[in-house]
Design a protein around this motif. Structure first.
Motif, PDB file in Angstrom:
ATOM      1  N   ARG A 247      52.856  41.117  42.047  1.00  0.00           N
ATOM      2  CA  ARG A 247      52.701  40.715  43.454  1.00  0.00           C
ATOM      3  C   ARG A 247      51.480  39.804  43.626  1.00  0.00           C
ATOM      4  N   ASP A 248      50.408  40.110  42.916  1.00  0.00           N
ATOM      5  CA  ASP A 248      49.221  39.256  42.983  1.00  0.00           C
ATOM      6  C   ASP A 248      49.543  37.840  42.531  1.00  0.00           C
TER       7      ASP A 248
ATOM      8  N   ASP B 172      44.996  44.252  51.694  1.00  0.00           N
ATOM      9  CA  ASP B 172      45.665  43.722  50.496  1.00  0.00           C
ATOM     10  C   ASP B 172      44.888  42.553  49.914  1.00  0.00           C
TER      11      ASP B 172
ATOM     12  N   ARG C 293      41.121  42.852  42.187  1.00  0.00           N
ATOM     13  CA  ARG C 293      41.930  42.912  40.960  1.00  0.00           C
ATOM     14  C   ARG C 293      41.857  41.610  40.183  1.00  0.00           C
TER      15      ARG C 293
ATOM     16  N   THR D 106      51.923  45.673  40.885  1.00  0.00           N
ATOM     17  CA  THR D 106      50.805  45.110  41.656  1.00  0.00           C
ATOM     18  C   THR D 106      50.372  43.766  41.091  1.00  0.00           C
TER      19      THR D 106
ATOM     20  N   SER E  33      43.404  42.537  46.320  1.00  0.00           N
ATOM     21  CA  SER E  33      43.895  41.511  45.403  1.00  0.00           C
ATOM     22  C   SER E  33      42.744  40.724  44.801  1.00  0.00           C
TER      23      SER E  33
ATOM     24  N   ALA F 291      54.407  51.126  42.166  1.00  0.00           N
ATOM     25  CA  ALA F 291      53.165  50.402  41.880  1.00  0.00           C
ATOM     26  C   ALA F 291      51.982  51.340  41.690  1.00  0.00           C
TER      27      ALA F 291
END
Length: 519
Positions: free
Chosen positions: A489-490, A315, A322, A486, A319, A479
């Motif tokens: 959440r980031d 993750d 992203r 997503t 992350s 998601a």
């Protein structure tokens, strides 16, 4: 170091882990924190161990070198490394402990200066469970079986932990977990499932001792109440199915399992960060022993540590990727907006001013008109810049606070929004994080949810700021379908918090962000 260990950065961790063994080491293996559970497990008091080398107290002599290597690896790489090992007690006994750990950075935010470990005491779990079984402890053969079983399970867990420490992909860890479960429990087949927000489960790890190709990795299944994984999803506890033959007409899965010769199955939950993440399920052509769920459940508690570490690393990498991509895209968007909007207006102003200057004496009437047009262009350019700045950080947020900024935001949406927002001012980064989470979540509601109403609640709960966005729409948010979850959440994780989404089909969506109020 003492101030660091006792500082606010540990408050949240200690609050949530007081029921587990919690111990903190520094680079020299000195014990800097030793909670009540550690005292109960070892018989040592804090006064006896704080500031002392752990190897002189709780680490057995034959495991000293391995413990030193473990500490060196973590402090050198900054990477968590789940472990299974022993602690010695003050009375001379031994406790078998499974550890999860997290290096804590110092003032530079990068270099680890301490290691926070949380552990599960496994010692009593491998003793027999009830009074009748305890009577067997006097039987050397029965005791040998127990010791052999424990050794087999610990070897399996060490192999999984080694893969995690080697930073292999989560997919490889899941396959290893499946293989080790099948080997330890001596069954035909094992699989790791990850639960989805829509009540289904995805197979992320698979092992078949018989090379039977049933239920492949990546396949998504309905977690029905009739199946073991469905019961785990609904109860959070281990479950079993003793005879798939009697359920053949209830689902295609039951028919497929029965057709290849499997008759019974069991499943146990994988819990990550306090939430049900997934399950490990096993199947067998023979009836499963009565204690299968308990053994699988105890094994899965340790598997959870490995899954948590592997998933957290995956993750984090995703992350970071992203965030980099999002930053690049935002810079490109800003460049396009400036070039196509404000820059064009300002270029036009400059041209008109130069023409007006050249015509000032010979054609004053033209000059006046050009100046008027330049003023209009300048006003349009300023409005473009204000709009761009509003997208970067709304001025109303800094001037009037979160509550007023959310009122303005809600007023621009086609969905009726009810706000319940605390009135106190918050640190700037928290207000901005909450604002953009609410903004993105409500945009999703307006675009995708087909909702009539939405409600936003922002409240303080102790040292946590909790934000909830709920709607009465069609639900089913996922998601993987690019719904913006997503990104939400980031944002939450970048602020040190968490974000969860509950979105059963047909029953609306609830997005909940929990952010720490202390750094």
């Amino acid at each position: 170091m003492d101030d660091f260990i006792l500082g606010e950065s540990f408050a949240a961790i200690l609050t949530e882990t007081t029921q587990s063994l919690v111990c903190v080491y520094d680079r020299e293996a000195r014990i800097r924190l030793f909670n009540d559970a550690c005292e109960r497990a070892t018989g040592y008091t804090r006064d006896e161990v704080l500031g002392k080398d752990a190897r002189d107290f709780v680490i057995p002599s034959e495991e000293r070198d391995a413990f030193a290597d473990f500490l060196q690896f973590v402090f050198k790489t900054g990477t968590p490394s789940p472990q299974v090992g022993h602690w010695q007690t003050k009375s001379g006994g031994r406790r078998l402990i499974a550890w999860s750990n997290r290096p804590m950075a110092g003032a530079d935010g990068v270099t680890p200066v301490a290691l926070v470990t949380t552990g599960i005491d496994l010692t009593d779990r491998e003793s027999l469970k009830d009074q009748d079984d305890r009577a067997l402890l006097g039987d050397p053969e029965a005791k040998l079986v127990q010791v052999s079983r424990l050794a087999s399970e610990q070897k399996a867990l060490r192999r999984v932990a080694t893969l995690v420490a080697a930073e292999v992909s989560p997919e490889r860890v899941f396959r290893a977990v499946s293989e080790e479960c099948a080997r330890v429990l001596q069954v035909n087949s094992s699989a790791v499932f990850r639960y989805r927000s829509d009540g289904r489960a995805t197979i992320v790890g698979r092992h078949n001792r018989d090379s039977v190709e049933v239920l492949a990795i990546g396949e998504v299944l309905e977690a029905k109440e009739s199946s073991a994984i469905g019961r785990v999803l609904r109860t959070g506890a281990p479950a079993r199915v003793d005879d798939w033959g009697g359920m053949r007409d209830q689902s295609e899965i039951a028919e497929a399992i029965f057709r290849v010769g499997y008759r019974s199955s069991a499943a146990a939950p994988i819990v990550v960060a306090g939430a049900l993440w997934g399950a490990v399920a096993i199947t067998s052509e023979d009836p499963l022993p009565d204690d299968t769920e308990d053994r699988l459940g105890a094994f899965c508690e340790l598997v959870s540590l490995a899954v948590a570490s592997a998933q957290a690393r995956a993750d984090l990498i995703a992350s970071r990727t992203r965030l980099v991509e999002a930053g690049d895209e935002q810079r490109r968007r800003l460049e396009r907006n400036l070039h196509d909007g404000a820059q064009q207006h300002l270029v036009s102003v400059a041209v008109k001013l130069r023409v007006a200057r050249s015509q000032l004496e010979v054609k004053p009437d033209i000059t006046a008109r050009l100046l008027d047009e330049a003023l209009q262009e300048l006003g349009a350019g300023l409005e473009e810049l204000r709009e761009i700045a509003r997208g970067l950080h709304p001025a109303i947020l800094g001037e009037h606070g979160l509550g007023r900024a959310l009122e303005v935001l809600a007023g621009r949406l086609p969905v009726a929004v009810t706000l319940d927002v605390l009135s106190e001012r918050l640190p700037d980064h928290l207000e901005a994080t909450i604002y953009y989470i609410v903004s993105e979540a409500l945009t999703n509601v307006a675009k995708h949810a087909n909702a009539g109403d939405a409600r936003v609640t922002v409240a303080r709960e102790g040292d946590v700021l909790r934000c909830e966005i709920a709607d009465d729409g069609r639900g089913g948010a996922d998601a993987s379908r690019g719904s913006g979850i997503t990104g939400l959440r980031d944002r939450a994780e970048a602020a040190g918090g968490t974000l969860t989404v509950i979105s059963p089909p047909g029953r609306g969506t609830v997005v909940t962000a929990a952010l720490p109020l202390t750094s």
